[in-house]
Scaffold this motif. Structure first.
Motif, short mmCIF file in Angstrom:
data_model
loop_
_atom_site.label_atom_id
_atom_site.label_comp_id
_atom_site.label_asym_id
_atom_site.label_seq_id
_atom_site.Cartn_x
_atom_site.Cartn_y
_atom_site.Cartn_z
N ALA A 172 0.87 -1.31 -0.09
CA ALA A 172 -0.01 0.15 0.03
C ALA A 172 0.74 1.03 -0.09
O ALA A 172 0.56 2.23 -0.68
CB ALA A 172 -0.75 -0.19 1.23
N LEU A 173 1.94 1.23 0.72
CA LEU A 173 2.86 2.50 0.72
C LEU A 173 3.55 2.62 -0.56
O LEU A 173 3.48 3.68 -1.07
CB LEU A 173 3.92 2.09 1.88
N VAL A 174 3.90 1.55 -1.06
CA VAL A 174 4.82 1.79 -2.51
C VAL A 174 3.50 2.45 -3.43
O VAL A 174 3.71 3.23 -4.11
CB VAL A 174 5.32 0.37 -2.85
N PHE A 175 2.43 1.80 -3.29
CA PHE A 175 1.15 2.27 -4.24
C PHE A 175 1.04 3.78 -4.09
O PHE A 175 0.76 4.33 -5.16
CB PHE A 175 0.06 1.26 -3.87
N MET A 176 1.12 4.18 -2.85
CA MET A 176 0.48 5.48 -2.58
C MET A 176 1.65 6.20 -3.05
O MET A 176 1.37 7.35 -3.84
CB MET A 176 0.27 5.73 -1.29
N PHE A 177 2.87 6.01 -2.85
CA PHE A 177 4.01 6.75 -3.47
C PHE A 177 4.19 6.98 -4.71
O PHE A 177 4.32 7.95 -5.33
CB PHE A 177 5.35 5.93 -2.76
N VAL A 178 3.94 5.74 -5.55
CA VAL A 178 4.13 5.76 -6.85
C VAL A 178 2.94 6.72 -7.48
O VAL A 178 3.17 7.64 -8.40
CB VAL A 178 3.83 4.46 -7.61
N THR A 179 1.75 6.64 -7.01
CA THR A 179 0.73 7.32 -7.54
C THR A 179 0.77 8.73 -7.31
O THR A 179 0.42 9.62 -8.25
CB THR A 179 -0.83 6.98 -7.04
N VAL A 213 3.44 10.02 -9.83
CA VAL A 213 2.54 10.04 -11.16
C VAL A 213 1.55 11.12 -11.15
O VAL A 213 1.82 12.02 -11.98
CB VAL A 213 1.90 8.86 -11.50
N ARG A 214 1.03 11.51 -10.40
CA ARG A 214 0.13 12.57 -10.21
C ARG A 214 0.93 14.06 -10.32
O ARG A 214 0.53 14.88 -11.03
CB ARG A 214 -0.71 12.68 -8.89
N LYS A 215 1.78 14.00 -9.41
CA LYS A 215 2.74 15.21 -9.69
C LYS A 215 3.17 15.32 -11.12
O LYS A 215 3.27 16.57 -11.44
CB LYS A 215 3.71 15.16 -8.68
N ARG A 216 3.69 14.30 -11.61
CA ARG A 216 4.18 14.43 -12.94
C ARG A 216 3.04 14.89 -13.93
O ARG A 216 3.62 15.75 -14.89
CB ARG A 216 4.95 13.12 -13.60
#
Lengths: 373, 310
Positions: free
Chosen positions: B295-302, B305-308
């Motif tokens: 879940a942490l990894v998922f939140m970090f990645v999204t 991506v959102r910032k990008r």
């Protein structure tokens, strides 16, 4: 209930409501590993005794005398395997009466959760066949802990029209590669592992040896890719056999009898290596909240009325000798039963009680095999 | 947090309703007031979550001996997890199956949430109620319903056979991993639709108009405005489904068959037939840790991506 009815009729058309709810109940109890849920279920009729039993014994036909006396049925809670039941009670679930089998007796007594039975409080006790309660470890200080109720066999129920039998009936039928994906098995090691021992040619006396573990595990691993489903829900197995989804499955007597009554062409095999035989019965919880009702539950189950139902509708042996008087020898033979239980029990392989360590080791290993390792 | 400033800000207001020393003490700082409001929940969380969790952790370092426990601490159970392939494999399979179910649910539910958020203007409440209608029946019944649909003589097989498309019933439908994934995706649909609906509903429609004015086509507009702005809903829906389905027990038990068993089934067996509670506790903790990590990894990645893209 409406939804249940609709689902049931959708499913099979011929499926009775009782059977559908029965299977729901078994599954439901499985989900409710939290004791709270079952406590709520049994809170329906607070003053009745609670019977914690295998799915399928929670029916009014077995409690006619009880109902006459108390006007209501006892409360039921069901389980799919007796190990599961024992762990649940060790976790603090209190019932009045539960329903273990011979291989579990010493361990159930050792758990300290049960009290010896005062046989003078059971009106049907004098008709109970002594062979059935003089079991290994059952009599402690002259008092039995288990009041025997039902006995029977674990064997193979197969479709006579779909299964092409080569030679004699044998445990090889459940290892027949022609029917890959169309064979079923009971999920609990309490049955399957012992049947695997028969298949592997392991003497039950040596079942607690490393070689036995190895041999049986090899047999179970060989069988695993052939099995469509391992389940403790007999209704699922019966439905699969009825629809032709499975052609043969490991079951108890009742599945074959039930299916025959529904007109499905099945036979309960008499394997040449011998079937697995067992005796199950009733134990009273040491803290049974309704002790009087507990004795009434047992007495009701031991009655001739219940016995006739057990023999006729489920095809199980009953512990009350008088129950057999209503049946002629031919009918009993057709069901694989006899007025003399020792004939049947000795002809098959009778389970020998094992230690808790053995049970844990066996179950852990069997779970791994079922999961494909 | 900022108790000092809160007190000074409060000093001018009329006498607070709480009287007595305790009342005044509670009113004094915002943190204390917040805590006292939270206290019933905190208490329940403590009794219902923290205490059992503590018991699990302690128990995972014990050893089962017959009916009792050897309470001298050992990491043998954790070593056992590494040594026996079944545990890791079932954990991996559970994570994989529940990821598949999560992806399927979110992908299928997004259009529904989008439709209700953007194209329904009257009686939205009725649509929401209609979407949640399947959830008025019990979870168990929904699983059984899928058994009826996917079964050997089930709806799909009988339909295909009546149409003459197949001769024998398809056996892979039931008692397989796909059966479990399908059922999970349906059973958890409401948990995906509602959060995504809420975040889609909140999107300022003028942003969409602006994008159109500036020359974005419908696809670009969706990718540049709608999707990034609805990401919080998608993330919470994904987590809301992924976390509970990984440990799901009843669906694989009824529909999974031998190949569809998940880690939840094994944990249940440890507390049941296998009767090795410490191992069950160990498995539960490892499951929780893996879910938390993912879940942490998922939140970090999204987030990244959102910032990008925004």
């Amino acid at each position: 209930m409406d939804v249940v009815d609709q689902l049931g009729s959708l499913k099979e058309g011929k499926l009775s409501r009782r059977k559908f709810t029965k299977s729901l109940l078994t599954a439901g109890i499985g989900v409710a590993t939290a004791p709270l849920a079952t406590r709520m279920a049994s809170a329906a009729a607070e003053d009745q005794g609670t019977f914690f039993t295998w799915g399928g014994y929670d029916i009014p036909e077995l409690f006619v005398p009880y109902k006459e006396k108390h006007g209501e049925l006892p409360n039921f809670a069901t389980f799919g395997g007796s190990e599961e039941a024992l762990t649940k009670m060790r976790g603090g679930y209190v019932v009045d009466v539960s329903h273990p089998c011979n291989s579990g007796i010493p361990r159930w007594i050792a758990s300290g959760l049960f009290q010896p039975i005062d046989t003078s409080r059971l009106s049907n006790w004098q008709d109970v066949m002594p062979e059935l309660y003089n079991l290994e470890g059952n009599i402690v200080d002259g008092k039995p802990y288990l009041a025997p109720f039902d006995w029977g066999q674990t064997s193979i129920t197969y479709r006579t029209d779909l299964f092409d039998l080569e030679g004699e009936e044998s445990w090889d039928m459940l290892w027949d590669e022609r029917y890959t994906g169309r064979l079923g098995s009971l999920a609990s090691g309490g049955d399957a592992w012992w049947c695997g021992a028969i298949k592997a040619g392991v003497d039950f006396k040596n079942i607690d040896t490393p070689e036995a573990f190895e041999k049986i595990a090899a047999a179970m691993r060989a069988q695993r890719p052939l099995i469509r489903l391992y389940t403790d829900d007999t209704t699922t197995l019966e439905q699969a056999l009825a629809s032709g989804e499975m052609v043969a499955a490991m079951t108890w007597n009742s599945s074959a009898t039930t299916l025959k009554a529904e007109g499905v062409p099945v036979r309960f095999a008499n394997p040449k290596e011998g079937a697995l035989t067992w005796v199950c019965g009733l134990m009273i919880h040491k803290d049974a909240p309704n002790l009087d009702r507990a004795y009434d539950i047992i007495d009701s189950l031991l009655s001739v009325e219940s016995g006739k139902f057990m023999i006729n509708d489920y095809g199980y042996g009953h512990s009350n000798g008088k129950s057999f008087d209503a049946f002629d020898e031919e009918t009993l033979q057709g069901l694989g039963l006899s007025k003399n239980p020792t004939d049947i029990l000795a002809a098959g392989h009778f389970q020998i009680p094992q230690t808790q360590e053995w049970e844990t080791k066996m179950n852990a290993l069997f779970e791994e095999i079922k999961a494909g390792f | 947090m900022s108790g000092e400033s809160a007190t000074s800000a409060n000093s001018g207001s009329p006498k607070p309703p709480g009287t007595g020393r305790l009342g005044r003490l509670l009113q004094r700082s915002e943190a204390a007031r917040g805590l006292s409001l939270l206290s019933p929940t905190l208490l329940i969380m403590f009794i219902g979550v923290a205490v059992p969790f503590g018991i699990l952790i302690v128990m995972s370092f014990w050893t089962q001996i017959g009916f009792g426990f050897d309470t001298s601490p050992t990491v043998a159970n954790y070593e056992n997890f590494g040594e026996r392939p079944i545990y890791g494999a079932l954990l991996k399979r559970s994570l994989w199956m529940s990821s598949a179910a999560t992806a399927a649910t979110v992908l299928l539910c997004y259009p529904m949430a989008y439709f209700v958020a953007f194209h329904i203007h009257r009686n939205k409440m009725i649509w929401i109620v209609l979407i949640t209608l399947p959830f008025w029946t019990s979870y168990l019944l929904r699983v059984f319903a899928w058994k009826v649909v996917l079964g050997y003589e089930g709806v799909i097989n009988s339909a295909l056979m009546t149409l003459g498309l197949i001769k024998a019933p398809l056996e892979f439908l039931l008692y397989s991993q796909s059966a479990v994934v399908i059922t999970l995706a349906h059973a958890w649909a409401a948990f995906a639709i509602l959060p995504m609906y809420v975040s889609l509903e909140k999107i300022d429609k003028s942003l969409l108009e602006a994008a159109t004015d500036l020359g974005d086509g419908p696809v670009r507009r969706f990718l540049r405005i709608t999707l990034p702005l609805s990401m919080p809903g998608v993330i919470s829906a994904s987590l809301l489904i992924f976390i509970p389905t990984t440990g799901d027990y009843i669906t694989p038990a009824l529909l999974g068959g031998p190949d569809g068993a998940m880690i939840g089934n094994l944990i249940q067996k440890q507390f049941g037939a296998i009767n090795n509670w410490p191992m069950g506790a160990t498995l539960s903790i490892i499951l929780m840790l893996s879910i938390a990590a993912i879940a942490l990894v998922f939140m970090f990645v999204t987030n990244f991506v959102r910032k990008r893209i925004s």
